[in-house]
Scaffold this motif. Structure first.
Motif: not given
Length: 226
Positions: A196-211
């Motif tokens: 369910s992680a979203q795309l990080c626009m800094k490293c272009y990896t689908k690793a952004m989560i809500l914490m």
């Protein structure tokens, strides 16, 4: 004190300071070979080949970057990229690939700081959309992935320094991932991120989560909360 008689017309002069050692330093500097467009290509170059397999094509691309060794065997020895070749069985991209390799090779041979190529190429977005590599890293275009391969090579030969997280930062991100998985009742393998992680626009990896009410990247630590 001895005197010297000047019998010719004086056309110039300079003041020599005591214990002057500037001239030898200049002479030593002139012996250092720097990269420029007039450097002749040696008979043999060392290099590396990188394989790129994208969902855009059934055939892989093979990127070969050859390097030249300047000032070998001295304290000024340096490895610099000299030329690049891209090969593939897919002929759909043949025309622009040939043009791109010739331009990049010309920039390599020009000398100076060539690391700007990485950001320029990685900033190219395909209007049809990009794709995800294995591991969840997003590539906005095939050109961007070529730039990613060049970045890997320049990092390997020491022209670029990798942006690595400290051990403490890695530990904090791992704790956030474990906490997230515990709340969701799911597990992830080492090196993987939640589906369910979203795309990080800094490293272009689908690793952004809500914490803790903040979107945080588990790959590079980028946070929208600052």
């Amino acid at each position: 004190m001895s005197m010297t008689k000047i019998e010719k017309k004086i056309v110039g002069y300079s003041v020599k300071r005591e214990n002057e050692e500037a001239k030898p330093a200049v002479e030593e500097e002139l012996k250092i070979q720097h990269m420029h467009e007039d450097v002749n290509r040696p008979e043999m170059l060392v290099g590396a080949t990188y394989k790129i397999k994208t969902p855009l094509s059934d055939h892989a691309l093979y990127i070969t970057i050859n390097d030249i060794i300047l000032n070998p065997g001295t304290e000024y020895e340096q490895r610099r990229p000299f030329e690049i070749f891209i090969n593939s069985k897919n002929m759909d991209h043949f025309q622009w690939v040939v043009a791109l390799t010739r331009v990049i090779s010309a920039v390599f041979r020009k000398g100076g700081d060539v690391t700007f190529l990485v950001e320029e190429l990685k900033a190219v977005f395909d209007p049809k959309g990009g794709y995800f590599k294995s591991g969840g890293k997003f590539m906005p275009s095939l050109v961007a992935e070529i730039g990613d391969a060049i970045e890997t090579h320049l990092t390997t030969i020491g022209l670029l320094q990798p942006e690595e997280l400290s051990d403490i930062q890695k530990q904090i991100l791992q704790e956030k991932l474990d906490e997230y998985n515990q709340k969701k009742g799911k597990k992830t393998e080492a090196g993987e991120f939640p589906e369910s992680a979203q795309l990080c626009m800094k490293c272009y990896t689908k690793a952004m989560i809500l914490m803790d009410g903040c979107m945080t990247c588990l790959n590079c630590g980028n946070s929208k909360c600052g």
